[in-house]
Design an enzyme around this catalytic site. Structure first.
Site, PDB file in Angstrom:
ATOM      1  N   LYS A  47       0.843  -1.202   0.000  1.00 25.06           N
ATOM      2  CA  LYS A  47       0.000   0.000   0.000  1.00 25.06           C
ATOM      3  C   LYS A  47       0.871   1.241   0.000  1.00 25.06           C
ATOM      4  CE  LYS A  47      -3.832  -2.370   2.248  1.00 25.06           C
ATOM      5  NZ  LYS A  47      -4.458  -2.796   3.501  1.00 25.06           N
ATOM      6  N   GLN A  80      -4.246  -1.807   9.779  1.00 26.87           N
ATOM      7  CA  GLN A  80      -4.280  -3.144   9.182  1.00 26.87           C
ATOM      8  C   GLN A  80      -4.905  -4.141  10.159  1.00 26.87           C
ATOM      9  OE1 GLN A  80      -3.180  -3.758   5.946  1.00 26.87           O
ATOM     10  NE2 GLN A  80      -4.032  -5.800   6.218  1.00 26.87           N
ATOM     11  N   ASP A 107     -10.711   3.247   4.787  1.00 30.41           N
ATOM     12  CA  ASP A 107     -11.192   1.869   4.676  1.00 30.41           C
ATOM     13  C   ASP A 107     -12.725   1.812   4.692  1.00 30.41           C
ATOM     14  OD1 ASP A 107      -9.146   0.046   4.266  1.00 30.41           O
ATOM     15  OD2 ASP A 107      -8.602  -0.043   6.396  1.00 30.41           O
TER      16      ASP A 107
END
Ligand code: NAP
Length: 306
Positions: free
Chosen positions: A53, A97, A120
């Site tokens: 990412k 994460q 997200d």
């Protein structure tokens, strides 16, 4: 035989669009979008995801901030870092994460992220916005599915879409996005009786269950567009491979189009994360959203009295 929908190529095209927009912002003295990724622990797969990412963020001209914390990090320390990132004007997107170590409550962490920086799309305000038709940030994997469907089918209006799986990160938000596209949506899950029959109704079938090869040829309507979200790692060492939820050998004889695993939804997820970071940066600076946005990302707030 089904056409393969090339997620790598679609993801590359989206990253190029994002890079163009980042350059355009820079040329007009706009912000440099910044993405902060937080990793707690040393799970090798998570380390790879976070590194990838960051690499992609830098490639499109964004700032990337990586925070790798030991597995023993207390929840309070992680919350302090999130508060710092929330206040940092150079950070426009924050992702933590998952999964987190067992002693950390993921809900508490997600709730602590500024919803405007929640790229997200997991914060309750963004989840609610998506469900209610408000302005928000939608989760990346479902956004990637919508873009792949549009790349193959164009307009999705009126299609019957069956979503297999109802998780918070894939199935549920995807069902909301498909409704936004004016699809007729059916959601199937582990308690659905005769899932094969339900899936066979779909002009579109999205499998997001994490059960390798669950979807067989007789689960699919002839000519349907099938998106395989599932990723399961099988085998060890040299025989290690990734497999999806769809038995591609059988389904490709029935479906009109199918995404491969790997190389389908996976690459789109990161590209959509970058796109969400761009949107977040524009909004935080009072700028209009980037013009290429897919219809399902144009989340207009409709008030009951309007
Ligand atoms: P999850 O949270 O475990 O949810 C799985 C869903 O599938 C649940 O709703 C479950 O039903 C349903 N299900 C399980 N077995 C079933 C069966 N036999 N028949 C019908 N439904 C069944 O998984 P997830 O996080 O959504 O992930 C699903 C898959 O997508 C995994 O392989 C994951 O690795 C992959 N994934 C890929 C990406 C990507 O970027 N490509 C991103 C996220 C996830 P219940 O609700 O009734 O339990």
């Amino acid at each position: 035989m089904a056409i393969w929908i090339d997620g790598k190529a679609q993801a590359r095209a989206l990253r190029e669009t994002v890079a163009d927009e980042v350059r355009r912002l820079g040329a007009h003295q706009g912000p440099v979008p910044g993405l902060a990724a937080v990793l707690v622990g040393d799970d090798p797969a998570s380390q790879v995801y976070v590194r990838r990412k960051g690499e992609h963020a830098r490639e499109v001209g964004m700032r990337s901030f990586e925070h790798c914390l030991p597995a023993s990090t207390p929840q309070g320390e992680l919350l302090s870092l999130i508060a710092t990132l929330n206040r940092d004007p150079s950070v426009h997107g924050i992702l933590v994460q998952l999964p987190l170590p067992a002693h950390i409550d993921p809900e508490a962490i997600i709730d602590a992220i500024d919803p405007a920086k929640d790229v997200d799309g997991f914060h309750p305000l963004n989840v609610g916005a998506l469900a209610a038709g408000g302005e928000g940030l939608a989760p990346c994997t479902p956004l990637g599915c919508i873009r792949l469907l549009q790349s193959h089918l164009g307009e999705l209006t009126g299609k019957h879409a069956v979503v297999l799986g109802r998780s918070r990160i894939v199935g549920r938000p995807l069902a909301s996005l498909l409704l936004r596209e004016d699809c007729t949506v059916t959601v199937a899950h582990s308690k659905t009786s005769n899932p094969a029959k339900v899936c066979r109704q779909g002009d579109i079938l999205v499998a997001a269950v994490g059960q390798p090869g669950l979807v067989q040829g007789d689960w699919v309507k002839a000519g349907a567009t099938v998106i395989d979200v599932g990723i399961t790692r099988l085998g060890d060492g040299d025989s290690r491979r990734l497999v999806g939820d769809v038995d591609a050998a059988c389904v490709s004889r029935v479906a009109g189009a199918l995404t491969p695993v790997p190389g389908g939804v996976g690459p789109m997820t990161i590209a959509c994360l970058l796109h969400n970071t761009l949107i977040a940066a524009c909004r935080q600076h009072g700028l209009p959203d980037p013009h290429d946005r897919a219809p399902s990302e144009r989340l207009h707030l409709t008030h009951p009295h309007e």
